[in-house]
Design an enzyme around this catalytic site. Structure first.
Site: not given
Ligand SMILES: NC(=O)c1ccc[n+]([C@@H]2O[C@H](COP(=O)([O-])OP(=O)(O)OC[C@H]3O[C@@H](n4cnc5c(N)ncnc54)[C@H](O)[C@@H]3O)[C@@H](O)[C@H]2O)c1
Ligand SMILES: O=c1ccn([C@@H]2O[C@H](COP(=O)(O)OP(=O)(O)O[C@H]3O[C@H](CO)[C@@H](O)[C@H](O)[C@H]3O)[C@@H](O)[C@H]2O)c(=O)[nH]1
Length: 363
Positions: A124, A148, A152
């Site tokens: 991330s 969190y 990572k």
């Molecule tokens: N969505 C975002 O904003 C974002 C940003 C940066 C990185 N990531 C990373 O990308 C990956 C996927 O994110 P996502 O948004 O699809 O999340 P998500 O929660 O939709 O998917 C994660 C999946 O992992 C499974 N899981 C969680 N813990 C587990 C465990 N202990 N054993 C087996 N399965 C498990 C959950 O059931 C789920 O299906 C994550 O590693 C997350 O940290 C997500």
């Molecule tokens: O109800 C809301 C939610 C968010 N924000 C703003 O919207 C922007 C984006 O926020 P958000 O969607 O929560 O994303 P981030 O805070 O940038 O964090 C996300 O993106 C990161 C980079 O991928 C990941 O690490 C984090 O887990 C994920 O939550 C920021 O300026 C927040 O202040 C609002 O104004 N109102």
């Protein structure tokens, strides 16, 4: 190829599983379903006409991981599984370090035992230290500011050490910026539990009438309109990056890091504007205090991924909002809730394959 996808039933994972199946790969999913539903995989099968096999298991259960890896012997693993909520990680750091760090250690140990040494890992942009040097490049300074993010960062370091210790590993660390949007069909998408923490899912719930207004966290940031600026990336572009990374790893050993973002930032107000156009009405919003811990602005430089993988984000914020709205309007309450108590893994796989019409459904 045969690809094992941890967390493959989740938001980003389900989109990647769809693209893998459409590209003709065989897919096994390893997921404990703690934050996802088998419904996502059933819909993926509907769309691709081929079914992934689901192994229900926990990354903390190393025996189960060992047996699934040795049974499936995949060519590669894409590792999405883990916990991802920043706020929750502050309250439950042990759970985050266990699920993410220990879970990944268990996974790579099981891979090593099974002789599987090709891994794509979901990192991330949160691992980057706050910086005025934008866009962020892959070798920018790292410093996570919450548990969190630290999970990572620790995992990135573990994978670096692993690649140094054994040159036969091929490892891709993908740093996602802000994933949003859905498959354009609206059949699969993000289904957050409870009140969404992230901006776009919150806006989508306002648009569909589940919440009254968007709260804009601060409008006094040093950004182009005073609200927070992020590099939003369409989940379909993001999913494609995983396939391109897999292709690259087929011919390269070592450890690689790529930013997956668009290279430009969009403000909160502009995201609300794009979503308002997508759903056809001006969405109500209110300016409130800054959210503690938020930074003003960041976006990534995706040049390395373009040069080394031939990958580039193709979709802009209008398409992200349009596709997210397609998903949310078709599925206002997300996926149906299934009570899986007493339902076997085989029965769930029959449901995914379509040979079983339903599984026990809560009212
Ligand atoms: N969505 C975002 O904003 C974002 C940003 C940066 C990185 N990531 C990373 O990308 C990956 C996927 O994110 P996502 O948004 O699809 O999340 P998500 O929660 O939709 O998917 C994660 C999946 O992992 C499974 N899981 C969680 N813990 C587990 C465990 N202990 N054993 C087996 N399965 C498990 C959950 O059931 C789920 O299906 C994550 O590693 C997350 O940290 C997500
Ligand atoms: O109800 C809301 C939610 C968010 N924000 C703003 O919207 C922007 C984006 O926020 P958000 O969607 O929560 O994303 P981030 O805070 O940038 O964090 C996300 O993106 C990161 C980079 O991928 C990941 O690490 C984090 O887990 C994920 O939550 C920021 O300026 C927040 O202040 C609002 O104004 N109102």
């Amino acid at each position: 190829m045969h690809v094992l996808v941890t967390g493959g039933a989740g938001y980003i994972g389900s989109h990647a599983v769809l693209l893998l199946l459409e590209a003709g790969h065989k897919v096994s999913v390893f997921d404990n379903l703690s934050n996802s539903s088998p419904e996502s995989l059933r819909r993926v099968r509907d769309m691709s006409n081929s079914a992934p096999e689901l192994f229900i298991g926990d990354l903390l259960d190393s025996d189960r991981l060992d047996s699934v890896l040795s049974q499936t012997k995949p060519d590669a693993v894409i590792h999405f599984g883990g916990l991802k909520a920043v706020g929750e990680s502050v309250e439950k750091p042990i759970s985050y370090y266990q699920n993410n760090v220990v879970g990944t250690l268990n996974l790579v140990s099981a891979m090593e035992k099974a002789g599987v040494k090709r891994l794509v890992f979901s990192s991330s942009a949160t691992v980057y230290a706050e910086s005025t040097q934008l866009p962020l490049v892959e070798d920018a300074q790292r410093a996570a500011s919450n548990p969190y993010g630290r999970t990572k960062l620790h995992i990135e370091q573990i994978l670096e050490d692993l690649a140094v210790s054994d040159s036969s590993w091929s490892i891709a660390t993908l740093r996602y910026f802000n994933p949003v949007g859905a498959h354009p069909s609206g059949n699969i998408g993000e289904d957050p539990q409870g009140i969404p923490n992230n901006l776009m899912p919150f806006i989508a719930q306002v648009a569909v009438g589940r919440r009254s207004e968007v709260q804009v966290f601060g409008n006094d940031y040093p950004t182009y309109d005073g609200t927070g600026v992020r590099d939003y990336i369409h989940v379909m572009d993001l999913a494609q990056g995983h396939l391109d990374a897999l292709d690259f790893l087929n011919t390269h050993t070592g450890q690689y890091v790529w930013n997956l973002g668009t290279g430009s930032g969009t403000s909160v107000l502009d995201v609300i504007g794009a979503f308002s156009r997508a759903c056809g009405r001006q969405l109500p919003y209110k300016l409130v205090e800054r959210r503690p811990g938020d930074i003003a602005e960041y976006y990534g430089d995706p040049t390395t991924a373009r040069l080394e993988l031939g990958w580039k984000a193709e979709r802009g914020v209008e398409e992200m909002a349009r596709d997210m709205w397609e998903w949310q309007s078709k599925n206002p309450a997300g996926y149906p809730d299934y009570d899986l108590d007493g339902i076997s893994e085989e029965e769930i796989n029959e449901f995914i394959r379509g040979s079983r019409a339903t599984i026990a459904k809560q009212d």
